[in-house]
Design an enzyme around this catalytic site. Structure first.
Site, PDB file in Angstrom:
ATOM      1  N   ARG A 160       8.943  11.037  16.119  1.00  0.00           N
ATOM      2  CA  ARG A 160       8.705  11.275  14.633  1.00  0.00           C
ATOM      3  C   ARG A 160       7.299  10.962  14.466  1.00  0.00           C
ATOM      4  NH1 ARG A 160      13.069   7.687  16.138  1.00  0.00           N
ATOM      5  NH2 ARG A 160      15.087   8.227  15.321  1.00  0.00           N
ATOM      6  N   LYS A 185      12.317   3.428  15.227  1.00  0.00           N
ATOM      7  CA  LYS A 185      12.971   2.847  14.105  1.00  0.00           C
ATOM      8  C   LYS A 185      13.644   1.453  14.666  1.00  0.00           C
ATOM      9  CE  LYS A 185      14.399   6.937  11.197  1.00  0.00           C
ATOM     10  NZ  LYS A 185      15.215   7.339  10.279  1.00  0.00           N
ATOM     11  N   HIS A 261       8.235  17.177  11.234  1.00  0.00           N
ATOM     12  CA  HIS A 261       9.796  16.716  11.711  1.00  0.00           C
ATOM     13  C   HIS A 261      10.271  18.372  12.306  1.00  0.00           C
ATOM     14  CE1 HIS A 261      12.255  13.197  11.940  1.00  0.00           C
ATOM     15  NE2 HIS A 261      13.136  13.900  11.864  1.00  0.00           N
ATOM     16  N   ARG A 264       9.748  18.436  15.793  1.00  0.00           N
ATOM     17  CA  ARG A 264      11.244  17.537  16.491  1.00  0.00           C
ATOM     18  C   ARG A 264      12.203  18.264  16.605  1.00  0.00           C
ATOM     19  NH1 ARG A 264      12.571  12.056  16.963  1.00  0.00           N
ATOM     20  NH2 ARG A 264      14.601  11.398  16.148  1.00  0.00           N
TER      21      ARG A 264
END
Length: 337
Positions: A160, A185, A261, A264
């Site tokens: 991320r 996260k 993103h 990703r």
């Protein structure tokens, strides 16, 4: 402060003690929660309620639903409004244990449903698009070499953007097998393997930018900005968008809307199409559940279908016999009516 004006006391304990201490949430997550309360206090202030006099009695279902409508009127998307609602509900769930006298009010707030929203389309550059983007940075300049390594790391690690910004020299292992440690996260740490070509780029980049790092340098950002500070998420997004635009202008097939993103997403799809198990992709991306990762299986199937449709040659009408020229058949068809 009176016992009735208890909102500030609960918010202070929640943001200052509970989230960083008991939940061990990252600074970015706590900042997102803080912003939700700043907006909530602004909303209540417009209705004549002073912050120092706010009570938990003011945080009922009607107030929260009015706050959601206020956010929409300010131009917030459903996704942003849902994030603010999640922050408030998490806070109310915390207060519920401390303040059982208002249990019914708290349950009514927790029962508020999030707004339904259509999932945002996943913008993928494709393997050719990724190659074109990675080829754009000017390797003859220090900034271009940084961008080249940054984009390669972003794709290879599946990180991320916030994880990429947080990488320090200490997090990189260049000995075989090369890895990078990412803080995801909820402060969840994962170790991601790197391809040998990426490790080679990193080795040359680190030798150039920090040939003899001391202990303090090891905690410095791997990808600093012009002031030597960590790159921000907006800064990384600008780098990706700039090189994607350059690749598109040079004639490469790169769609609009490419973001960090997107790389990703593309990494996950490429791994899936190469036969890598979803469980491994889940671990690489840092998902808690493989259910989250399964979206890439759907994307991969749709992508394969599109490629097959583009590759197939549709038969033209003239390839089929024109039955209207067969007089006997036409006569037979007419005899049926």
């Amino acid at each position: 402060m009176s016992e009735r004006a208890d909102f500030a006391r609960y918010v202070t304990a929640y943001l200052g003690l509970h989230l960083p201490g008991q939940r061990n949430l990252s600074t970015n997550t706590i900042a997102s929660y803080r912003d939700a309360f700043r907006l909530l206090i602004s909303y209540l202030g417009e209705r004549g309620k002073r912050p120092e006099r706010l009570s938990m009695d003011d945080l009922g279902r009607d107030t929260v639903e009015g706050f959601m409508a206020w956010l929409t009127a300010r131009g917030c998307s459903d996704s942003t409004a849902n994030q603010r609602l999640c922050a408030i509900k998490a806070f109310v769930n915390y207060v519920k244990a401390e303040d059982p006298a208002r249990l019914l009010q708290h349950q009514q707030v927790l029962a508020i449903r999030q707004r339904k929203k259509a999932p945002a389309p996943m913008v993928l550059p494709g393997r050719g698009g990724v190659a074109a983007i990675l080829a754009r940075p000017d390797a003859s300049t220090a900034r271009g070499r940084r961008d080249m390594v940054l984009l390669t790391m972003l794709y290879d690690s599946g990180a991320r953007v916030s994880e990429l910004c947080g990488i320090t020299l200490r997090d990189v292992r260049l000995d075989d097998p090369a890895t990078v440690t990412l803080m995801g996260k909820g402060r969840r740490v994962r170790v991601v393997p790197l391809m040998s070509a990426t490790a080679g780029l990193l080795r040359r980049y680190i030798d150039e930018t920090c040939s003899r790092p001391d202990a303090s340098d090891l905690d410095g950002p791997l990808f600093p900005n012009s002031r030597g500070d960590r790159l921000t998420r907006a800064g990384v997004a600008d780098i990706v968008a700039r090189h994607a635009r350059g690749a598109r202008e040079s004639g490469a097939s790169v769609p609009d809307g490419i973001s960090p993103h997107s790389l990703r997403h593309q990494r996950a799809v490429d791994l899936l199409e190469s036969g890598v198990n979803l469980v491994y992709i889940r671990d690489l991306l840092g998902h808690r559940s493989v259910i989250t990762t399964e979206i890439y299986a759907t994307v991969s199937v749709a992508r394969r279908r599109k490629l097959l449709e583009e590759a197939a040659t549709a038969p033209k009408t003239r390839d089929y016999p024109d039955w209207s020229e067969d007089r006997d058949l036409m006569s037979w068809l007419k005899s049926l009516c």
